[in-house]
Design a protein around this motif. Structure first.
Motif, PDB file in Angstrom:
ATOM      1  N   ALA A  81       0.828  -1.208   0.000  1.00 32.28           N
ATOM      2  CA  ALA A  81       0.000   0.000   0.000  1.00 32.28           C
ATOM      3  C   ALA A  81       0.860   1.255   0.000  1.00 32.28           C
ATOM      4  CB  ALA A  81      -0.921  -0.019   1.215  1.00 32.28           C
ATOM      5  N   PRO A  82       1.671   1.452  -1.041  1.00 37.19           N
ATOM      6  CA  PRO A  82       2.654   2.539  -1.025  1.00 37.19           C
ATOM      7  C   PRO A  82       2.066   3.956  -1.000  1.00 37.19           C
ATOM      8  CG  PRO A  82       2.561   1.519  -3.180  1.00 37.19           C
ATOM      9  CD  PRO A  82       1.724   0.673  -2.263  1.00 37.19           C
ATOM     10  N   GLU A  83       0.820   4.113  -1.357  1.00 38.76           N
ATOM     11  CA  GLU A  83       0.217   5.445  -1.417  1.00 38.76           C
ATOM     12  C   GLU A  83      -0.583   5.816  -0.177  1.00 38.76           C
ATOM     13  OE1 GLU A  83       1.000   7.471  -3.939  1.00 38.76           O
ATOM     14  OE2 GLU A  83       2.235   5.838  -4.706  1.00 38.76           O
ATOM     15  N   THR A  84      -0.481   5.041   0.880  1.00 39.49           N
ATOM     16  CA  THR A  84      -1.279   5.284   2.081  1.00 39.49           C
ATOM     17  C   THR A  84      -0.503   6.048   3.143  1.00 39.49           C
ATOM     18  OG1 THR A  84      -0.603   3.204   3.109  1.00 39.49           O
ATOM     19  CG2 THR A  84      -2.565   3.138   1.695  1.00 39.49           C
ATOM     20  N   ARG A  85      -1.239   6.604   4.087  1.00 38.42           N
ATOM     21  CA  ARG A  85      -0.585   7.264   5.228  1.00 38.42           C
ATOM     22  C   ARG A  85       0.198   6.259   6.051  1.00 38.42           C
ATOM     23  NH1 ARG A  85      -5.396  10.957   7.394  1.00 38.42           N
ATOM     24  NH2 ARG A  85      -5.295   9.340   8.975  1.00 38.42           N
ATOM     25  N   ALA A  86      -0.304   5.032   6.107  1.00 41.35           N
ATOM     26  CA  ALA A  86       0.423   3.982   6.835  1.00 41.35           C
ATOM     27  C   ALA A  86       1.792   3.757   6.206  1.00 41.35           C
ATOM     28  CB  ALA A  86      -0.384   2.688   6.842  1.00 41.35           C
ATOM     29  N   ALA A  87       1.881   3.856   4.884  1.00 43.31           N
ATOM     30  CA  ALA A  87       3.168   3.659   4.202  1.00 43.31           C
ATOM     31  C   ALA A  87       4.141   4.779   4.523  1.00 43.31           C
ATOM     32  CB  ALA A  87       2.954   3.548   2.694  1.00 43.31           C
ATOM     33  N   VAL A  88       3.639   5.991   4.671  1.00 37.51           N
ATOM     34  CA  VAL A  88       4.521   7.109   5.046  1.00 37.51           C
ATOM     35  C   VAL A  88       5.154   6.820   6.409  1.00 37.51           C
ATOM     36  CG1 VAL A  88       4.607   9.559   5.637  1.00 37.51           C
ATOM     37  CG2 VAL A  88       3.257   8.793   3.667  1.00 37.51           C
ATOM     38  N   ALA A  89       4.324   6.413   7.355  1.00 40.12           N
ATOM     39  CA  ALA A  89       4.835   6.087   8.692  1.00 40.12           C
ATOM     40  C   ALA A  89       5.755   4.870   8.637  1.00 40.12           C
ATOM     41  CB  ALA A  89       3.678   5.834   9.650  1.00 40.12           C
ATOM     42  N   ALA A  90       5.355   3.848   7.889  1.00 45.38           N
ATOM     43  CA  ALA A  90       6.168   2.636   7.783  1.00 45.38           C
ATOM     44  C   ALA A  90       7.529   2.944   7.163  1.00 45.38           C
ATOM     45  CB  ALA A  90       5.438   1.571   6.970  1.00 45.38           C
ATOM     46  N   GLY A  91       7.552   3.816   6.179  1.00 51.18           N
ATOM     47  CA  GLY A  91       8.816   4.191   5.549  1.00 51.18           C
ATOM     48  C   GLY A  91       9.755   4.873   6.515  1.00 51.18           C
ATOM     49  N   ARG A  92       9.203   5.775   7.302  1.00 50.21           N
ATOM     50  CA  ARG A  92      10.016   6.489   8.298  1.00 50.21           C
ATOM     51  C   ARG A  92      10.551   5.513   9.343  1.00 50.21           C
ATOM     52  NH1 ARG A  92       8.307   8.020  12.979  1.00 50.21           N
ATOM     53  NH2 ARG A  92       6.123   7.957  12.379  1.00 50.21           N
ATOM     54  N   LEU A  93       9.686   4.648   9.828  1.00 48.12           N
ATOM     55  CA  LEU A  93      10.103   3.682  10.844  1.00 48.12           C
ATOM     56  C   LEU A  93      11.094   2.669  10.282  1.00 48.12           C
ATOM     57  CD1 LEU A  93       6.579   3.236  12.409  1.00 48.12           C
ATOM     58  CD2 LEU A  93       8.565   4.252  13.565  1.00 48.12           C
ATOM     59  N   ALA A  94      10.874   2.239   9.049  1.00 43.86           N
ATOM     60  CA  ALA A  94      11.783   1.278   8.421  1.00 43.86           C
ATOM     61  C   ALA A  94      13.172   1.878   8.248  1.00 43.86           C
ATOM     62  CB  ALA A  94      11.220   0.824   7.071  1.00 43.86           C
ATOM     63  N   THR A  95      13.235   3.141   7.870  1.00 40.42           N
ATOM     64  CA  THR A  95      14.537   3.800   7.711  1.00 40.42           C
ATOM     65  C   THR A  95      15.310   3.772   9.023  1.00 40.42           C
ATOM     66  OG1 THR A  95      13.734   5.203   5.923  1.00 40.42           O
ATOM     67  CG2 THR A  95      15.671   5.976   7.132  1.00 40.42           C
ATOM     68  N   GLY A  96      14.644   4.108  10.107  1.00 40.08           N
ATOM     69  CA  GLY A  96      15.297   4.077  11.414  1.00 40.08           C
ATOM     70  C   GLY A  96      15.760   2.686  11.800  1.00 40.08           C
ATOM     71  N   LEU A  97      14.949   1.684  11.501  1.00 39.44           N
ATOM     72  CA  LEU A  97      15.331   0.313  11.850  1.00 39.44           C
ATOM     73  C   LEU A  97      16.473  -0.187  10.986  1.00 39.44           C
ATOM     74  CD1 LEU A  97      11.950  -1.424  12.613  1.00 39.44           C
ATOM     75  CD2 LEU A  97      13.741  -0.754  14.212  1.00 39.44           C
ATOM     76  N   ARG A  98      16.486   0.204   9.726  1.00 40.90           N
ATOM     77  CA  ARG A  98      17.610  -0.204   8.875  1.00 40.90           C
ATOM     78  C   ARG A  98      18.931   0.332   9.442  1.00 40.90           C
ATOM     79  NH1 ARG A  98      13.973   1.425   4.508  1.00 40.90           N
ATOM     80  NH2 ARG A  98      12.991  -0.460   3.737  1.00 40.90           N
ATOM     81  N   VAL A  99      18.913   1.558   9.905  1.00 42.76           N
ATOM     82  CA  VAL A  99      20.100   2.125  10.540  1.00 42.76           C
ATOM     83  C   VAL A  99      20.455   1.342  11.800  1.00 42.76           C
ATOM     84  CG1 VAL A  99      21.018   4.178  11.700  1.00 42.76           C
ATOM     85  CG2 VAL A  99      19.757   4.424   9.556  1.00 42.76           C
ATOM     86  N   GLU A 100      19.450   1.104  12.621  1.00 39.43           N
ATOM     87  CA  GLU A 100      19.661   0.367  13.874  1.00 39.43           C
ATOM     88  C   GLU A 100      20.204  -1.029  13.621  1.00 39.43           C
ATOM     89  OE1 GLU A 100      16.819  -1.557  17.276  1.00 39.43           O
ATOM     90  OE2 GLU A 100      16.302   0.441  16.568  1.00 39.43           O
ATOM     91  N   LEU A 101      19.690  -1.687  12.593  1.00 37.52           N
ATOM     92  CA  LEU A 101      20.086  -3.062  12.299  1.00 37.52           C
ATOM     93  C   LEU A 101      21.327  -3.143  11.415  1.00 37.52           C
ATOM     94  CD1 LEU A 101      16.535  -4.547  11.671  1.00 37.52           C
ATOM     95  CD2 LEU A 101      17.991  -4.912  13.676  1.00 37.52           C
ATOM     96  N   GLY A 102      21.781  -1.993  10.947  1.00 37.26           N
ATOM     97  CA  GLY A 102      22.998  -1.958  10.148  1.00 37.26           C
ATOM     98  C   GLY A 102      22.787  -2.341   8.695  1.00 37.26           C
ATOM     99  N   ALA A 103      21.556  -2.244   8.216  1.00 38.23           N
ATOM    100  CA  ALA A 103      21.272  -2.571   6.816  1.00 38.23           C
ATOM    101  C   ALA A 103      21.483  -1.327   5.951  1.00 38.23           C
ATOM    102  CB  ALA A 103      19.840  -3.059   6.676  1.00 38.23           C
ATOM    103  N   ALA A 104      21.834  -1.551   4.730  1.00 42.85           N
ATOM    104  CA  ALA A 104      22.008  -0.437   3.799  1.00 42.85           C
ATOM    105  C   ALA A 104      20.657   0.168   3.467  1.00 42.85           C
ATOM    106  CB  ALA A 104      22.679  -0.936   2.519  1.00 42.85           C
ATOM    107  N   PRO A 105      20.572   1.463   3.209  1.00 36.83           N
ATOM    108  CA  PRO A 105      19.307   2.088   2.820  1.00 36.83           C
ATOM    109  C   PRO A 105      18.729   1.382   1.593  1.00 36.83           C
ATOM    110  CG  PRO A 105      20.978   3.752   3.228  1.00 36.83           C
ATOM    111  CD  PRO A 105      21.662   2.417   3.270  1.00 36.83           C
ATOM    112  N   GLY A 106      17.434   1.114   1.676  1.00 37.18           N
ATOM    113  CA  GLY A 106      16.753   0.448   0.575  1.00 37.18           C
ATOM    114  C   GLY A 106      16.962  -1.053   0.525  1.00 37.18           C
ATOM    115  N   ALA A 107      17.696  -1.592   1.480  1.00 35.42           N
ATOM    116  CA  ALA A 107      17.959  -3.044   1.481  1.00 35.42           C
ATOM    117  C   ALA A 107      16.799  -3.815   2.058  1.00 35.42           C
ATOM    118  CB  ALA A 107      19.214  -3.348   2.273  1.00 35.42           C
TER     119      ALA A 107
END
Length: 73
Positions: free
Chosen positions: A47-73
Motif C-alpha cells: 500500500a505505497p500510497e497510504t498514510r500507513a506507508a509514510v509512517a512505515a517508511g520512516r520507521l523502516a529507515t530508522g530500523l535499517r540504521v539500527e540493524l545496520g542494513a544499507a538504505p533500501g535493502a
C-alpha cells in the motif's frame, strides 16, 4: 499473547494499518526490530500510497540504521 496476535496478522491478508500496528508492537513491545522491519516493508509493498506507508517508511529507515542494513535493502 502479543506474539500470537502478531503472528495471526503476519499470516493474514490485512490492511496496511493493521500491518503498521503489528510492526509497532514488534518494535515497541516485543523488542523484535527485524520482525518489525519486515512488517513495515510489507506495508510499503502492499500500500505505497497510504498514510500507513509514510509512517512505515520512516520507521523502516530508522530500523535499517539500527540493524545496520544499507538504505533500501
Amino acid at each position: 499473547m502479543l506474539d500470537a496476535a502478531v503472528a495471526r496478522i503476519e499470516a493474514a491478508e490485512v490492511d496496511a494499518d493493521a500491518l503498521l500496528a503489528a510492526g509497532r508492537t514488534c518494535e515497541d513491545r516485543l523488542a523484535d526490530p527485524a520482525r518489525a522491519l519486515r512488517l513495515y516493508e510489507r506495508v510499503l509493498a502492499a500500500a505505497p500510497e497510504t498514510r500507513a506507508a509514510v509512517a512505515a517508511g520512516r520507521l523502516a529507515t530508522g530500523l535499517r540504521v539500527e540493524l545496520g542494513a544499507a538504505p533500501g535493502a
